[in-house]
Design an enzyme around this catalytic site. Structure first.
Site, PDB file in Angstrom:
ATOM      1  N   GLY A 180       0.792  -1.358   0.207  1.00  0.00           N
ATOM      2  CA  GLY A 180      -0.075  -0.069  -0.086  1.00  0.00           C
ATOM      3  C   GLY A 180       0.680   1.378  -0.003  1.00  0.00           C
ATOM      4  O   GLY A 180       0.536   2.172  -0.762  1.00  0.00           O
ATOM      5  N   THR A 181       1.977   1.207   0.754  1.00  0.00           N
ATOM      6  CA  THR A 181       2.757   2.401   0.918  1.00  0.00           C
ATOM      7  C   THR A 181       3.538   2.631  -0.664  1.00  0.00           C
ATOM      8  O   THR A 181       3.350   3.780  -1.138  1.00  0.00           O
ATOM      9  CB  THR A 181       3.971   2.020   1.837  1.00  0.00           C
ATOM     10  OG1 THR A 181       3.381   1.760   2.974  1.00  0.00           O
ATOM     11  CG2 THR A 181       5.128   3.281   1.777  1.00  0.00           C
ATOM     12  N   ASN A 194      -6.457   4.838   9.839  1.00  0.00           N
ATOM     13  CA  ASN A 194      -6.053   3.477  10.412  1.00  0.00           C
ATOM     14  C   ASN A 194      -6.219   3.412  12.052  1.00  0.00           C
ATOM     15  O   ASN A 194      -6.087   2.505  12.796  1.00  0.00           O
ATOM     16  CB  ASN A 194      -4.734   3.499   9.937  1.00  0.00           C
ATOM     17  CG  ASN A 194      -3.714   4.667  10.189  1.00  0.00           C
ATOM     18  OD1 ASN A 194      -4.136   5.578   9.283  1.00  0.00           O
ATOM     19  ND2 ASN A 194      -2.553   4.593  10.766  1.00  0.00           N
ATOM     20  N   GLN A 199      -7.314   0.651   4.636  1.00  0.00           N
ATOM     21  CA  GLN A 199      -7.833   0.154   5.411  1.00  0.00           C
ATOM     22  C   GLN A 199      -9.376  -0.079   5.140  1.00  0.00           C
ATOM     23  O   GLN A 199     -10.086  -0.932   6.028  1.00  0.00           O
ATOM     24  CB  GLN A 199      -7.916   0.985   6.634  1.00  0.00           C
ATOM     25  CG  GLN A 199      -6.702   1.219   7.523  1.00  0.00           C
ATOM     26  CD  GLN A 199      -6.313  -0.033   8.228  1.00  0.00           C
ATOM     27  OE1 GLN A 199      -7.081  -0.783   8.541  1.00  0.00           O
ATOM     28  NE2 GLN A 199      -5.258  -0.084   8.682  1.00  0.00           N
ATOM     29  N   SER A 259      -3.908  -2.695  -0.180  1.00  0.00           N
ATOM     30  CA  SER A 259      -2.597  -3.703  -0.003  1.00  0.00           C
ATOM     31  C   SER A 259      -3.329  -5.053   0.228  1.00  0.00           C
ATOM     32  O   SER A 259      -4.352  -5.066   1.137  1.00  0.00           O
ATOM     33  CB  SER A 259      -2.228  -3.060   1.329  1.00  0.00           C
ATOM     34  OG  SER A 259      -0.888  -3.942   1.885  1.00  0.00           O
ATOM     35  N   ALA A 260      -2.816  -6.061   0.156  1.00  0.00           N
ATOM     36  CA  ALA A 260      -3.465  -7.513   0.153  1.00  0.00           C
ATOM     37  C   ALA A 260      -3.407  -7.939   1.555  1.00  0.00           C
ATOM     38  O   ALA A 260      -4.384  -8.616   2.219  1.00  0.00           O
ATOM     39  CB  ALA A 260      -2.567  -8.667  -0.583  1.00  0.00           C
ATOM     40  N   HIS A 261      -2.236  -7.311   2.415  1.00  0.00           N
ATOM     41  CA  HIS A 261      -2.311  -7.969   3.967  1.00  0.00           C
ATOM     42  C   HIS A 261      -3.307  -7.455   4.892  1.00  0.00           C
ATOM     43  O   HIS A 261      -3.296  -7.935   5.899  1.00  0.00           O
ATOM     44  CB  HIS A 261      -0.867  -8.008   4.145  1.00  0.00           C
ATOM     45  CG  HIS A 261      -0.390  -6.517   4.781  1.00  0.00           C
ATOM     46  ND1 HIS A 261      -0.483  -6.273   6.221  1.00  0.00           N
ATOM     47  CD2 HIS A 261      -0.155  -5.543   4.242  1.00  0.00           C
ATOM     48  CE1 HIS A 261      -0.009  -4.995   6.249  1.00  0.00           C
ATOM     49  NE2 HIS A 261       0.373  -4.589   5.184  1.00  0.00           N
ATOM     50  N   THR A 265      10.104  -8.090 -12.406  1.00  0.00           N
ATOM     51  CA  THR A 265       9.206  -9.335 -12.504  1.00  0.00           C
ATOM     52  C   THR A 265       8.266  -9.442 -11.381  1.00  0.00           C
ATOM     53  O   THR A 265       8.345  -9.159 -10.178  1.00  0.00           O
ATOM     54  CB  THR A 265      10.339 -10.502 -12.316  1.00  0.00           C
ATOM     55  OG1 THR A 265      11.190 -10.405 -13.464  1.00  0.00           O
ATOM     56  CG2 THR A 265       9.542 -11.860 -12.496  1.00  0.00           C
ATOM     57  N   CYS A 300       4.476   3.345  19.351  1.00  0.00           N
ATOM     58  CA  CYS A 300       4.906   3.028  20.556  1.00  0.00           C
ATOM     59  C   CYS A 300       5.970   1.770  20.562  1.00  0.00           C
ATOM     60  O   CYS A 300       5.805   1.157  19.537  1.00  0.00           O
ATOM     61  CB  CYS A 300       3.653   2.535  21.599  1.00  0.00           C
ATOM     62  SG  CYS A 300       2.970   1.165  21.111  1.00  0.00           S
TER      63      CYS A 300
HETATM   64  N1  PLP Z   1      -2.062   3.286   4.565  1.00  0.00           N
HETATM   65  C1  PLP Z   1      -2.823   2.867   5.354  1.00  0.00           C
HETATM   66  C2  PLP Z   1      -4.371   4.084   5.877  1.00  0.00           C
HETATM   67  C3  PLP Z   1      -2.568   1.777   6.463  1.00  0.00           C
HETATM   68  O1  PLP Z   1      -3.260   1.528   7.598  1.00  0.00           O
HETATM   69  C4  PLP Z   1      -1.338   1.223   6.173  1.00  0.00           C
HETATM   70  C5  PLP Z   1      -0.784   0.055   6.676  1.00  0.00           C
HETATM   71  O2  PLP Z   1      -1.036   0.032   7.983  1.00  0.00           O
HETATM   72  C6  PLP Z   1      -0.565   1.595   4.929  1.00  0.00           C
HETATM   73  C7  PLP Z   1      -1.007   2.629   4.335  1.00  0.00           C
HETATM   74  C8  PLP Z   1       0.536   0.867   4.571  1.00  0.00           C
HETATM   75  O3  PLP Z   1       0.163  -0.309   3.966  1.00  0.00           O
HETATM   76  P1  PLP Z   1       1.539  -1.498   3.613  1.00  0.00           P
HETATM   77  O4  PLP Z   1       1.638  -1.886   4.951  1.00  0.00           O
HETATM   78  O5  PLP Z   1       0.867  -2.202   2.716  1.00  0.00           O
HETATM   79  O6  PLP Z   1       2.761  -0.682   2.936  1.00  0.00           O
END
Ligand code: PLP
Length: 398
Positions: free
Chosen positions: A72-73, A152, A180, A200-202, A238, A329
């Site tokens: 996601g980042t 988040n 989220q 993001s998949a996770h 790839t 934290c």
């Molecule tokens: N954006 C939000 C709102 C998130 O909560 C998170 C992860 O906690 C991210 C981006 C980052 O996603 P990733 O862990 O896939 O880089």
């Protein structure tokens, strides 16, 4: 292996066994490079293409509008840097909110150091961006507005439809960090004014290390990963075939089950909120909007105990319950005040001390009840003065 109660689904979700099943052949027998012209390459290419269609379906997008990334980042980096670089960085203007994830805020800081003006919009006590403040900021020519779909920490949902429409009125593109939100609330890019969307998949019961960016047809983006030209030249490298297959299967499951699952999670969420508020009516307060929030997301403060949020987390951990504090934290250094809660108007002490409890697909009513049962002891451990009430939810189980 520890099989405690996992109530930290906003941090990451467990891998759904159905997703794992779908991925396994791509870690073993289907090993081709999707760019190869032979049978092995073809197998991998077909898998990536099927996954792309499934991911697109979840958002009502076209397959050609999905770019696979590693997180996601990375997706948000590509959206923000990509738009600014395509438009010519110096002299540009990007509007975002003060409560974005660092994936967006730090990318904005990077752009600011390279000559892009950044406006950071404030939010209400519930964590909602004010549309009028956005209009005001748009008086200056703007390339991009980036406001997250769901926060988040607080779990509050933004009025992305309204914010996106306003951005378009002023000729700006609209990006949303929906990491989220995807798979939890309905998203339809054909009906919503969204040009770019990161996820993001996770956070979706898929694997870590794979994400995607939706890019509306016609939006110009400059890549920053250069190489073999994969992902339409927007993200060379790839492809992570197994990861992409996992994201595809996770999206397919979310498309089929999201609506029913949201109803179930809202019921569990509200049961937990009401139980905690009635257990400790003098101390407990809900952070974020009461209703305009993610289905499984709860953020709580306990007045007088804010400085002890990490201790509270550790007391719950000792009872095998995993939750999170709402701020950065560590077990050694305690909680830093959360910039998100401070932007929402909480003071420095309060901003140190929230407890984030996030429910997911594998949580049951029994998990919620166990949390509500254990919490009073954890609170009493920190402060014998805490007044624990005998609210309805608590009385029933004593
Ligand atoms: N954006 C939000 C709102 C998130 O909560 C998170 C992860 O906690 C991210 C981006 C980052 O996603 P990733 O862990 O896939 O880089």
């Amino acid at each position: 292996m520890n099989r405690g109660i996992y109530l930290d689904n906003a941090a990451t979700t467990p891998l759904d066994p159905r997703v794992r099943e779908a991925m396994l052949p791509y870690l073993e027998e289907v090993y081709g490079n999707p760019s190869s012209l032979h049978w092995a390459g073809r197998q991998a290419r077909e898998a990536v293409s099927k996954a792309r269609a499934r991911v697109a379906d979840l958002l009502h997008a076209r397959p050609g509008e999905i770019v696979f990334t590693a997180s996601g980042t990375e997706s948000s980096n590509l959206a923000l840097i990509g738009v600014c670089e395509a438009a010519g960085v110096v002299g540009g203007h990007v509007i975002t909110s003060a409560i974005e994830h660092p994936a967006v805020l730090e990318t904005c800081r990077y752009l600011e150091n390279r000559g892009v003006a950044i406006t950071r919009l404030g939010v209400s006590r519930e964590g909602i961006v004010d549309a009028n403040e956005l209009r005001e900021a748009l008086q200056r020519p703007t390339q991009l507005v980036s406001v997250m779909t769901a926060n988040n920490v607080a779990g509050t949902l933004q009025p992305v439809g309204e914010l996106g429409r306003i951005a378009h009125e002023y000729g700006a593109l609209f990006h949303t960090d929906a990491v989220q939100a995807v798979g939890k609330i309905p998203i339809d890019v054909t009906a919503q004014p969204i040009d770019l969307l990161s996820f993001s998949a996770h956070k979706l019961y898929g694997p870590k290390g794979v994400g995607a960016l939706y890019v509306r047809t016609g939006v110009r983006l400059a890549p920053f990963v250069h190489g073999g030209g994969q992902e339409r030249g927007l993200r060379s490298a790839t492809e992570n075939v197994a990861g992409i297959v996992g994201l595809g299967r996770a999206s397919e499951i979310a498309s089929a089950e999201r609506a029913d699952e949201a109803v179930r999670l809202v019921r569990l969420r509200d049961r937990l909120i009401e139980s905690v508020l009635s257990l400790a009516p003098q101390q407990a307060y809900l952070i974020g909007h009461r209703h305009q929030r993610l289905p499984g997301h709860i953020c709580l403060g306990f007045s007088g105990l804010e400085g002890d949020a990490v201790k509270l987390l550790l007391a719950l951990d000792a009872a095998d319950i995993a939750v999170s504090t709402g701020s950065a934290c560590s077990a050694n250094h305690g909680a830093q005040p959360s910039y998100i809660l401070q932007a929402m108007g909480y003071d420095v002490v309060q901003a140190r001390g929230s407890l984030r409890v996030t429910l997911g697909r594998f949580n049951s009513e029994a998990d919620v009840d166990e949390f509500v049962k254990v919490l009073p002891d954890a609170l009493r451990l920190l402060s014998p003065l805490v007044t624990i009430g005998t609210g309805m939810a608590w009385k029933g189980r004593r």
